[in-house]
Design a protein around this motif. Structure first.
Motif, PDB file in Angstrom:
ATOM      1  N   CYS B  84       1.563 -12.578   4.104  1.00 41.40           N
ATOM      2  CA  CYS B  84       0.147 -12.676   4.458  1.00 41.40           C
ATOM      3  C   CYS B  84      -0.691 -13.017   3.232  1.00 41.40           C
ATOM      4  N   PRO B  85      -1.394 -14.158   3.298  1.00 37.10           N
ATOM      5  CA  PRO B  85      -2.150 -14.567   2.115  1.00 37.10           C
ATOM      6  C   PRO B  85      -3.562 -13.986   2.053  1.00 37.10           C
ATOM      7  N   SER B  86      -4.006 -13.369   3.134  1.00 39.76           N
ATOM      8  CA  SER B  86      -5.427 -12.988   3.149  1.00 39.76           C
ATOM      9  C   SER B  86      -5.645 -11.500   2.945  1.00 39.76           C
ATOM     10  N   ILE B  87      -5.644 -10.725   4.028  1.00 41.50           N
ATOM     11  CA  ILE B  87      -6.109  -9.345   3.901  1.00 41.50           C
ATOM     12  C   ILE B  87      -5.025  -8.317   3.623  1.00 41.50           C
ATOM     13  N   CYS B  88      -3.734  -8.701   3.818  1.00 46.04           N
ATOM     14  CA  CYS B  88      -2.690  -7.676   3.690  1.00 46.04           C
ATOM     15  C   CYS B  88      -2.588  -7.049   2.290  1.00 46.04           C
ATOM     16  N   PRO B  89      -2.647  -7.872   1.219  1.00 49.01           N
ATOM     17  CA  PRO B  89      -2.531  -7.226  -0.097  1.00 49.01           C
ATOM     18  C   PRO B  89      -3.607  -6.170  -0.319  1.00 49.01           C
ATOM     19  N   VAL B  90      -4.813  -6.481   0.109  1.00 54.18           N
ATOM     20  CA  VAL B  90      -5.882  -5.512  -0.118  1.00 54.18           C
ATOM     21  C   VAL B  90      -5.686  -4.290   0.782  1.00 54.18           C
ATOM     22  N   MET B  91      -5.152  -4.516   2.016  1.00 54.83           N
ATOM     23  CA  MET B  91      -4.866  -3.385   2.889  1.00 54.83           C
ATOM     24  C   MET B  91      -3.820  -2.458   2.279  1.00 54.83           C
ATOM     25  N   HIS B  92      -2.765  -3.063   1.764  1.00 55.77           N
ATOM     26  CA  HIS B  92      -1.688  -2.208   1.264  1.00 55.77           C
ATOM     27  C   HIS B  92      -1.984  -1.624  -0.113  1.00 55.77           C
ATOM     28  N   ARG B  93      -2.880  -2.263  -0.853  1.00 52.89           N
ATOM     29  CA  ARG B  93      -3.370  -1.629  -2.078  1.00 52.89           C
ATOM     30  C   ARG B  93      -4.099  -0.346  -1.691  1.00 52.89           C
ATOM     31  N   ASN B  94      -4.892  -0.427  -0.616  1.00 51.48           N
ATOM     32  CA  ASN B  94      -5.627   0.751  -0.150  1.00 51.48           C
ATOM     33  C   ASN B  94      -4.702   1.775   0.512  1.00 51.48           C
ATOM     34  N   MET B  95      -3.678   1.271   1.235  1.00 51.67           N
ATOM     35  CA  MET B  95      -2.754   2.193   1.904  1.00 51.67           C
ATOM     36  C   MET B  95      -1.941   2.977   0.866  1.00 51.67           C
ATOM     37  N   LEU B  96      -1.696   2.350  -0.281  1.00 52.45           N
ATOM     38  CA  LEU B  96      -0.991   3.052  -1.363  1.00 52.45           C
ATOM     39  C   LEU B  96      -1.781   4.295  -1.793  1.00 52.45           C
TER      40      LEU B  96
END
Lengths: 138, 216
Positions: B84-96
């Motif tokens: 996922c190039p858009s929102i997933c990295p930021v989601m999983h940074r927050n989920m961490l």
């Protein structure tokens, strides 16, 4: 009389130098603030608000040594994306960065922002510099 | 005069003490039904809340995971895909952040459903987990039939993922909080750090609810 001329010239020179310098500073500010907006829209989701990246998935933008060593390739990375293994910040990364359809001036702006944020301090990366580097992309 | 003042102070103190003891609870989301049934010869009316239906997926270790594996757990669910190039990295940074906040809580889990199972095999998910820096059984990355995942998305009250040429898939960035009775207790925008801070606070509130502490 002579003294007056000399001091006048000196004053002129000083004013000239000063205006030159502030012209550079102005250019830097223009690049930097425009780059900040591009960063938020195109880069921040993955690389993070503070350029921190994401664990071992997405590289951080805080490794000044790496950025300096690859200064002439950064434009190509932004424009055409990056694939394959890279090592920085004491980790290896092997994801894929997507290409970004940005104009040379926009690349210059975003690179000026990145290379002068997050603890980096590389000065302005001009549109001219980006144009030259883009000619040499592999 | 003095007596009156002391009296007032005592009243205020008691009032505050009462408020302190007042249990804060989270709302329950979703549809609800009122059913009337006969139990032990008496007619009782009960409210039935929407719950997450049964499911069966495989996690990043290749283990089969069903809704039963989450019994007795409060959990947070989201939908993502590894490329996922858009929102997933930021989601999983927050989920961490959520992961780290409840690392030692035995009854809190996280599940992330991939919406791109044809690419996100068990091996791909395991690699993603390793690179994300998660281990153990706190956070499962789940993979299964696409239709099952998409259908499940609807029961979490998030929109079904859409295929998109540029972004590959468009999907909601919601983190959904589920209680031990499988009811939806909150939805948070996983791309907004303030919302994730609220999620962490809400999990603490939920954990303290009598319904949750007594559930097995």
């Amino acid at each position: 009389m002579k003294l007056k001329v000399i001091s006048g010239i000196c004053l002129l020179l000083a004013a000239f130098l000063y205006s030159c310098q502030s012209e550079d500073e102005l250019e830097f500010s223009r690049y930097y603030s425009a780059g900040n907006v591009i960063y938020q829209n195109k880069c921040q989701n993955c690389h993070g608000k503070n350029g921190e990246g994401l664990s071992a998935l997405i590289p951080p933008l805080t490794d000044s040594v790496y950025l300096k060593a690859h200064k002439d390739s950064l434009s190509c990375y932004v424009k055409y994306g990056l694939k394959g293994k890279i090592a920085l910040a004491n980790k290896t990364f092997e994801g894929e960065m997507p290409a970004n359809d940005l104009a040379p001036i926009e690349i210059a702006e975003v690179l000026t922002f990145v290379t002068n944020s997050f603890g980096n301090k590389m000065g302005t990366i001009t549109s001219q510099h980006v144009g030259d580097d883009l000619q040499k992309c592999k | 005069m003095m007596k009156k003042l002391i009296g007032a102070a005592v009243i205020i103190l008691l009032w505050n003490a009462c408020k302190f003891n007042e249990q804060k609870t989270l709302p329950i989301a979703g549809n609800r039904d009122v059913v009337t049934k006969t139990a032990d010869g008496k007619t009782v009316t009960d409210t039935v809340y929407q719950t997450i239906p049964a499911f069966k997926f495989v996690n990043q270790y290749g283990d089969s995971i069903t809704n039963k594996n989450l019994d007795g757990n409060i959990y947070v669910a989201d939908f993502f895909f590894t490329t996922c190039p858009s929102i997933c990295p930021v989601m999983h940074r927050n989920m961490l952040t959520v992961y780290n906040a409840f690392k030692d809580a035995a009854d809190v889990k996280i599940i992330s459903h991939t919406i791109d199972p044809s690419h996100d095999s068990v091996a791909v998910l395991k690699k993603y987990a390793d690179k994300l820096g998660i281990a153990g059984n706190k956070w499962w990355l789940l993979q299964g039939k696409k239709e099952d995942t998409y259908k499940l998305a609807a029961s979490y009250l998030v929109s079904s993922p859409q295929v998109d040429a540029k972004e590959k898939y468009i999907h909601d960035g919601y983190f959904i909080l589920i209680d031990k009775q499988k009811r939806i207790r909150g939805q948070y925008d996983g791309t907004v750090p303030e919302q994730v801070t609220k999620l962490i606070e809400d999990i603490k509130t939920l954990k303290a609810e009598p319904d949750q502490t007594t559930a097995k």
